[in-house]
Design an enzyme around this catalytic site. Structure first.
Site, PDB file in Angstrom:
ATOM      1  N   ASP A 148       0.960  -1.079   0.053  1.00 54.93           N
ATOM      2  CA  ASP A 148       0.007  -0.058  -0.019  1.00 54.93           C
ATOM      3  C   ASP A 148       0.898   1.208  -0.147  1.00 54.93           C
ATOM      4  O   ASP A 148       1.801   1.069   0.421  1.00 54.93           O
ATOM      5  CB  ASP A 148      -0.967   0.075   1.174  1.00 54.93           C
ATOM      6  N   ASP A 182      -6.847  -1.501  -4.494  1.00 55.11           N
ATOM      7  CA  ASP A 182      -8.272  -0.881  -3.833  1.00 55.11           C
ATOM      8  C   ASP A 182      -9.165   0.116  -4.220  1.00 55.11           C
ATOM      9  O   ASP A 182     -10.289   0.108  -4.139  1.00 55.11           O
ATOM     10  CB  ASP A 182      -7.583  -0.399  -2.290  1.00 55.11           C
TER      11      ASP A 182
END
Length: 210
Positions: A148, A182
């Site tokens: 991330d 995401d």
């Protein structure tokens, strides 16, 4: 039957969703590999002042930093769950396109599938591909952590004292750290919610499951 299915998959109406999913996967993986190989874990680089940063973390759990599955077996369960959901999504996409479902739904499902597969790649392969530089243990197949990097704290500060429960607390909006996969999932799901009256009426559902 197999030949007919292959001919359908090579037709124009299947080609665009396939190319879209592939392009989104390439973008997702290029970003992750670059961050993984050029950033130190925890490193932050401002992009737009304090509004948007690149902040490298590795997430053993689900989207936006959620940690619902711990340990070796937890990771295996999470990856298996992702694979099953992606498999259902691919089947649903195939049926929807084959039966002429709404193209807004087709694009939304394609986004969700691309995002899910993008994070599956991290979980399945990163524990082996980046074994020498990973900061987590154990490493190996199906033990990779999701990379991330996007952090967008649009507002941060102390909440007014008059607010019940949270008054005076320090609050950050938006605090989760996320990745391109995401974002694909979020946009796809949001599109389904916004267009649910068109996408999931009786006629469209009959097309998808016929």
């Amino acid at each position: 039957m197999i030949q007919q299915t292959l001919q359908q998959l090579l037709s124009r109406k299947f080609l665009f969703p396939a190319l879209l999913i592939f392009a989104l996967l390439v973008i997702d993986q290029c970003i992750k590999v670059y961050i993984k190989t050029h950033f130190l874990l925890g490193e932050t680089v401002p992009v737009f002042g304090n509004w948007f940063n690149l902040h490298f973390i590795e997430n053993p759990g689900m989207a936006y930093g959620m940690k619902l599955f711990d340990g070796v077996w937890g990771k295996l369960l999470l990856t298996f769950f992702r694979i099953v959901v992606s498999g259902f999504g691919i089947w649903y996409l195939y049926k929807s396109i084959k039966n002429g479902a709404n193209w807004g739904l087709v694009l939304a499902v394609s986004l969700v599938i691309a995002g899910a597969i993008g994070n599956i790649i991290d979980s399945v392969f990163y524990g082996v591909i980046f074994k020498d530089i990973n900061m987590y243990h154990p490493t190996g197949w199906f033990q990779g952590w999701v990379v991330d990097m996007f952090y967008a704290p649009l507002w941060q500060g102390y909440l007014p004292q008059w607010l019940p429960f949270w008054g005076g607390d320090y609050f950050v909006f938006f605090s989760p750290i996320w990745n391109f996969a995401d974002a694909c999932i979020t946009v796809g799901v949001a599109t389904m919610i916004i267009g649910q009256n068109s996408f999931f009426n009786k006629t469209e559902m009959e097309k998808a499951f016929h």
